[in-house]
Design an enzyme around this catalytic site. Structure first.
Site, short mmCIF file in Angstrom:
data_model
loop_
_atom_site.label_atom_id
_atom_site.label_comp_id
_atom_site.label_asym_id
_atom_site.label_seq_id
_atom_site.Cartn_x
_atom_site.Cartn_y
_atom_site.Cartn_z
CG ASP A 29 -2.20 0.91 0.98
OD1 ASP A 29 -2.33 1.35 -0.21
OD2 ASP A 29 -3.10 0.94 1.80
CG ASN A 66 -7.74 -2.68 -5.31
OD1 ASN A 66 -6.77 -3.31 -5.24
ND2 ASN A 66 -7.96 -1.54 -4.81
#
Ligand code: IPE
Ligand code: MG
Length: 225
Positions: free
Chosen positions: A2, A50
């Protein structure tokens, strides 16, 4: 993995540049993993959530994956790394599916390390899929519902033969699991670092391992050392 977007933003670059640097971190961490003798590495590369990102970014990420396989697929084979994938394989672009399938097949034997890419992966979906598979078997009379145990559920997850992770590293300081391996992480040690993924390289990986080595793992029991 991330923090690619924030890494890029800090430098006035496009988010895709952040993802590109993130791909270099993948290579660095793969080197570190081999050096350390860690046999399984699972990378959360793309979640079921996502898909809601802007089309350009999703395409950019899929393209990057494709390029990564083209450029480094051979290197993975030379380094005896087996590639496996967990998630909704069918949702990935056809070309990506083909490249992944080829590399998975080529690396299926003669390996020492396993790299698992979580792609279009969501843990709740994985558990729901396991429940569905178990329900089907009971409906067909192949399985007695009374005999369903934790082990039965574990055996119906996507990669039942892969051991549960011992260490979960999360970059960019977020304190969430974000639908990642909820079942498998039950006893994993959690390590969170503020470092953005594109800056997470060998040194940062070894640091995480060092911290992991100092933790006393008791699995619900009492202290033994
Ligand atoms: C992680 O970085 C990469 C993927 C999800 C593929 P992000 O893109 O989530 O980066 P931030 O959170 O916006 O910084
Ligand atoms: Mg993020």
């Amino acid at each position: 993995m991330d923090g690619n977007g924030r890494w890029a933003q800090q430098r006035g670059l496009s988010r895709l540049k952040g993802h590109e640097q993130g791909a270099e971190s993948v290579r660095a961490v793969l080197r570190a993993v081999r050096q350390a003798g860690v046999r399984y590495l699972t990378l959360y590369a793309f979640s079921t959530e996502n898909w809601i990102r802007p089309k350009d970014e999703v395409e950019g990420l899929m393209n990057l994956l494709s390029i990564f396989i083209d450029r480094h697929g051979k290197e993975l084979l030379e380094n005896k790394i087996r590639l496996r994938v967990m998630g909704q394989f069918d949702r990935l672009p056809r070309t990506v599916q083909k490249k992944l399938a080829q590399l998975m097949e080529k690396s299926a034997e003669n390996y020492e390390y396993t790299l698992i890419l979580a792609l279009s992966y969501g843990s709740r979906l994985e558990i729901a899929d396991a429940a569905k598979a178990i329900a089907r078997k009971t409906a067909r009379g192949e399985l007695d519902p009374e005999t369903v145990t934790e082990e039965t559920v574990a055996n119906h997850l996507y990669l039942p033969d892969v051991p549960d992770p011992e260490l979960m590293i999360r970059t960019s300081g977020e304190l969430r699991l974000s639908n990642f391996l909820l079942w498998q992480l039950s006893y994993a040690e959690l390590y969170v670092t503020d470092v953005f993924w594109p800056d997470f390289r060998e040194k940062e990986f070894f640091q995480a391992l060092e911290v992991f080595g100092r933790r006393g793992r008791r699995y619900g029991g009492v202290v033994t050392k």
